[in-house]
Design a protein around this motif. Structure first.
Motif, PDB file in Angstrom:
ATOM      1  N   GLU A 190       2.785   3.264  14.955  1.00 58.93           N
ATOM      2  CA  GLU A 190       1.632   2.621  14.333  1.00 58.93           C
ATOM      3  C   GLU A 190       1.439   3.209  12.944  1.00 58.93           C
ATOM      4  O   GLU A 190       1.426   4.431  12.763  1.00 58.93           O
ATOM      5  N   LEU A 191       1.287   2.345  11.947  1.00 60.88           N
ATOM      6  CA  LEU A 191       1.119   2.801  10.575  1.00 60.88           C
ATOM      7  C   LEU A 191      -0.159   3.622  10.437  1.00 60.88           C
ATOM      8  O   LEU A 191      -1.226   3.209  10.878  1.00 60.88           O
ATOM      9  N   VAL A 192      -0.030   4.775   9.822  1.00 69.17           N
ATOM     10  CA  VAL A 192      -1.177   5.657   9.586  1.00 69.17           C
ATOM     11  C   VAL A 192      -1.719   5.392   8.193  1.00 69.17           C
ATOM     12  O   VAL A 192      -0.987   5.458   7.208  1.00 69.17           O
ATOM     13  N   THR A 193      -3.007   5.081   8.114  1.00 72.79           N
ATOM     14  CA  THR A 193      -3.697   4.945   6.837  1.00 72.79           C
ATOM     15  C   THR A 193      -4.820   5.970   6.803  1.00 72.79           C
ATOM     16  O   THR A 193      -5.066   6.682   7.789  1.00 72.79           O
ATOM     17  N   GLU A 194      -5.536   6.027   5.682  1.00 72.81           N
ATOM     18  CA  GLU A 194      -6.589   7.022   5.538  1.00 72.81           C
ATOM     19  C   GLU A 194      -7.711   6.848   6.551  1.00 72.81           C
ATOM     20  O   GLU A 194      -8.480   7.772   6.789  1.00 72.81           O
ATOM     21  N   GLU A 195      -7.807   5.664   7.178  1.00 74.21           N
ATOM     22  CA  GLU A 195      -8.849   5.416   8.171  1.00 74.21           C
ATOM     23  C   GLU A 195      -8.436   5.805   9.589  1.00 74.21           C
ATOM     24  O   GLU A 195      -9.260   5.783  10.491  1.00 74.21           O
ATOM     25  N   ALA A 210       8.417   4.777  -2.429  1.00 78.19           N
ATOM     26  CA  ALA A 210       7.519   4.304  -1.374  1.00 78.19           C
ATOM     27  C   ALA A 210       7.528   5.318  -0.243  1.00 78.19           C
ATOM     28  O   ALA A 210       8.538   5.993   0.001  1.00 78.19           O
ATOM     29  N   ALA A 211       6.387   5.432   0.442  1.00 81.00           N
ATOM     30  CA  ALA A 211       6.281   6.363   1.568  1.00 81.00           C
ATOM     31  C   ALA A 211       5.334   5.784   2.609  1.00 81.00           C
ATOM     32  O   ALA A 211       4.288   5.225   2.264  1.00 81.00           O
ATOM     33  N   TYR A 212       5.709   5.941   3.876  1.00 82.45           N
ATOM     34  CA  TYR A 212       4.930   5.393   4.983  1.00 82.45           C
ATOM     35  C   TYR A 212       4.926   6.392   6.129  1.00 82.45           C
ATOM     36  O   TYR A 212       5.936   7.046   6.404  1.00 82.45           O
ATOM     37  N   PHE A 261       0.236  13.423   2.021  1.00 80.63           N
ATOM     38  CA  PHE A 261      -0.759  14.203   2.762  1.00 80.63           C
ATOM     39  C   PHE A 261      -1.259  13.486   4.004  1.00 80.63           C
ATOM     40  O   PHE A 261      -1.828  14.114   4.889  1.00 80.63           O
ATOM     41  N   GLU A 262      -1.058  12.192   4.095  1.00 81.70           N
ATOM     42  CA  GLU A 262      -1.313  11.527   5.378  1.00 81.70           C
ATOM     43  C   GLU A 262      -0.383  12.108   6.431  1.00 81.70           C
ATOM     44  O   GLU A 262      -0.786  12.343   7.574  1.00 81.70           O
ATOM     45  N   ALA A 296       0.814  -1.218   0.000  1.00 81.47           N
ATOM     46  CA  ALA A 296       0.000   0.000   0.000  1.00 81.47           C
ATOM     47  C   ALA A 296       0.846   1.267   0.000  1.00 81.47           C
ATOM     48  O   ALA A 296       0.370   2.332  -0.406  1.00 81.47           O
ATOM     49  N   GLY A 297       2.105   1.161   0.435  1.00 80.42           N
ATOM     50  CA  GLY A 297       2.950   2.348   0.499  1.00 80.42           C
ATOM     51  C   GLY A 297       3.758   2.609  -0.754  1.00 80.42           C
ATOM     52  O   GLY A 297       4.441   3.639  -0.851  1.00 80.42           O
TER      53      GLY A 297
END
Length: 589
Positions: free
Chosen positions: A71-76, A63-65, A147-148, A50-51
């Motif tokens: 803790e991994l930040v996702t759009e949720e 790739a970017a994370y 932007f995350e 996903a990254g």
């Protein structure tokens, strides 16, 4: 260097061969590079995937994370929601952006760093809006990741997060032979981040073939020895054994570290229901302060201790030999001990203090699940973190094995024991496939899969003991087949694939049935996945979807990714009149 290159190339060839559907070689190397860089954070294959951002308009970023308190930040993630208000637990939180540049080349090049610097200068300039960057040609996939981070910086600004940017340049080169120009450009990137953009602290690393090999050869070891000071043994009438032990901090620190490298054995905590919450959280801060206070009472008087589950425990004298170790409670304590004492001298008096360790010997899944739930109810935990212990999850896991698949309900377990990545089924990926294919909710699959893990009512619509187990591998394989066919479609980009994959999967099944499915039985009755998801049918759905996207984007001005997450758009697309049926005939509604 030749030997290191040989083994890295062999690893690449193996990953390319096992990839189903086929994946571009450059993308395989991007994933390998990201896995190596983020090895200490133990991401799943789906999270690594996903990254990945490589493609046109990536600004030199492959790739970017983003991580908040590791803790991994996702759009949720809650920090990215419109109604988020940071509480005191986020004060001083650690917010980091990891950027990976990967090139399957035998050297490190200064020109590559120039490209990265130009991209970073634009992307991390908080004065530039997303619309500005889109006009400049940056892809939606790289903007999503960046932007995350940027949105999290803004959301947390009142609680003063500790922000950092970490850059890794990965090739198959030799890190002992890096040109001076490369070092100079890396220093310039450091100045750009810290002085010009003032984003936060900055670190960089060069990773070559030898470093990749070093990472690949680190195989998690779930067997451990634990030396104790005192122990009390108990055996139930049923023969289950358990022990309550006092362990010096020195010996416990050795227990949670890799022998040799001294790295933190993060994989031992896969059964824990939460990630480390950072040193700024009050409980962890108090633990750290207590360790630093030479006049503090005994450590185990002030701390609830640690719970260890293992399949076998045997003792000789003061040493326990443990197999299949999982530390299911005590992550905050363990990580704080590690962070506070990893550099302590061997004769530091604090290492003689003791921590309370409970050892439970059991290989019964029901018992293990009850222990995990009970020991993690002392403080509030989101229910989604406990789903892996549900009976339906155990049933899916067992059934997937009969289908030659490995269900990742126990995070990264199968990856760590060497199972093929292409056959590992992530919980999130399975949730998304079920939402799109059997429930006809591709918008939720794209934007809101986490809701179906956190909310009981929604969870039961996807994971239910009354649903035929056969549907889970069917849905997963169908979605994977759609993904592979989309990847080779003319003009397909990564961002378009992400926006289209669930809508196309839902549409292919709906057209084959002639109506929207309402049960697993209806989908399973279609027969083999390969007979339903064909190149022809995926192309038909994609063509119709592209037209629908274009019409709606022109009409409303909405971006494609917003439409992919929109329930009205999904309903309109799937409910359109006269869709082309799988047979190629027109179907009137």
């Amino acid at each position: 260097m030749s030997n290191f290159l040989t083994v890295v190339k062999a690893e690449m060839e193996a990953r390319i061969a096992e990839a189903t559907p086929p994946v571009a070689r450059s993308r395989v190397f991007d994933a390998l590079a990201s896995e190596v860089v983020l090895q200490h954070l133990d991401l799943s294959a789906d999270e690594i995937e996903a990254g990945l951002t490589d493609g046109g308009g990536d600004g030199g970023i492959d790739a970017a994370y983003v991580f908040l308190n590791q803790e991994l930040v996702t759009e949720e993630h809650e920090v990215l929601q419109d109604d988020f208000a940071p509480g005191s637990s986020y004060r001083g939180a650690s917010l980091s952006l990891w950027i990976v540049q990967a090139k399957e080349e035998k050297s490190f090049k200064s020109g590559t760093l120039v490209t990265v610097a130009d991209g970073v200068r634009d992307l991390l300039d908080l004065e530039k809006s997303r619309a500005d960057l889109e006009k400049d040609g940056y892809s939606s996939i790289v903007l999503d990741r960046i932007f995350e981070f940027r949105d999290a910086v803004v959301a947390l600004r009142r609680v003063h997060p500790e922000t950092s940017v970490h850059f890794a340049y990965v090739t198959q080169g030799d890190t002992s032979d890096i040109a001076k120009a490369v070092v100079t450009k890396t220093s310039a990137l450091d100045k750009l981040i810290q002085r010009d953009l003032q984003i936060g602290s900055f670190t960089s690393q060069m990773i070559g073939a030898e470093e990749i090999w070093d990472a690949l050869k680190q195989t998690p070891n779930y067997g451990s020895e634990l030396r104790v000071v005192e122990s009390f043994a108990h055996e139930t009438q049923g023969g289950d054994r358990s022990y309550v032990c006092l362990v010096t901090l020195k010996d416990y620190l050795a227990f949670i570290r890799e022998e040799g490298s001294g790295a933190y054995r993060d994989y031992l905590f896969d059964g824990n229901v939460r990630h480390h919450e950072g040193s700024s959280v009050s409980v962890n801060r108090e633990i750290s302060q207590g360790l630093a206070d030479s006049d503090a009472p005994e450590f185990w008087w002030l701390n609830n201790g640690v719970t260890v589950i293992c399949s076998t425990a045997s003792s000789q004298g003061k040493t326990f030999a443990l197999d299949d170790v999982q530390i299911v409670n005590g992550l905050q304590t363990s990580r704080t001990i590690f962070d506070s004492l990893r550099d302590a001298k061997s004769d530091d008096p604090v290492l003689a203090r003791n921590v309370l360790v409970r050892i439970i010997e059991s290989d019964d899944p029901a018992t293990i699940n009850r222990v995990i739930r009970a020991t993690n109810r002392q403080t509030p935990v989101r229910e989604e973190s406990l789903r892996a212990t549900d009976e339906v999850q155990l049933l899916i896991d067992r059934h997937m094995l009969t289908e030659g698949l490995f269900y990742d309900r126990r995070r990264n377990y199968y990856k760590n024991i060497g199972k093929p990545r292409a056959k590992i089924v992530g919980v999130r990926a399975l949730t998304q496939a079920m939402l799109a294919i059997t429930l006809g909710r591709p918008d939720d699959a794209r934007a809101r899969p986490g809701d179906y893990l956190s909310e009981d009512k929604q969870y039961a619509t996807v994971f239910s003991p009354y649903v035929k187990l056969e549907i889970y591998p069917w849905a997963f394989r169908a979605q994977k087949l759609v993904d592979g066919l989309l990847a080779v479609s003319d003009g397909m980009t990564t961002s378009e694939k992400n926006d289209s994959r669930f809508l196309v999967a839902a549409d292919v099944v709906r057209r084959k049935l002639g109506y929207a499915p309402s049960s697993a039985d209806q989908v399973l009755a279609l027969g083999a996945v390969e007979d339903v998801v064909t190149a022809e049918q995926v192309e038909v759905s994609l063509t119709e979807l592209r037209k629908a996207f274009a019409r709606e984007m022109k009409k409303t001005g909405s971006a494609r990714d917003r439409l992919a997450k929109s329930k009205p758009f999904a309903t309109k697309f799937l409910g359109r009149k006269n869709p082309i049926k799988a047979s190629g005939q027109e179907a009137a509604q």
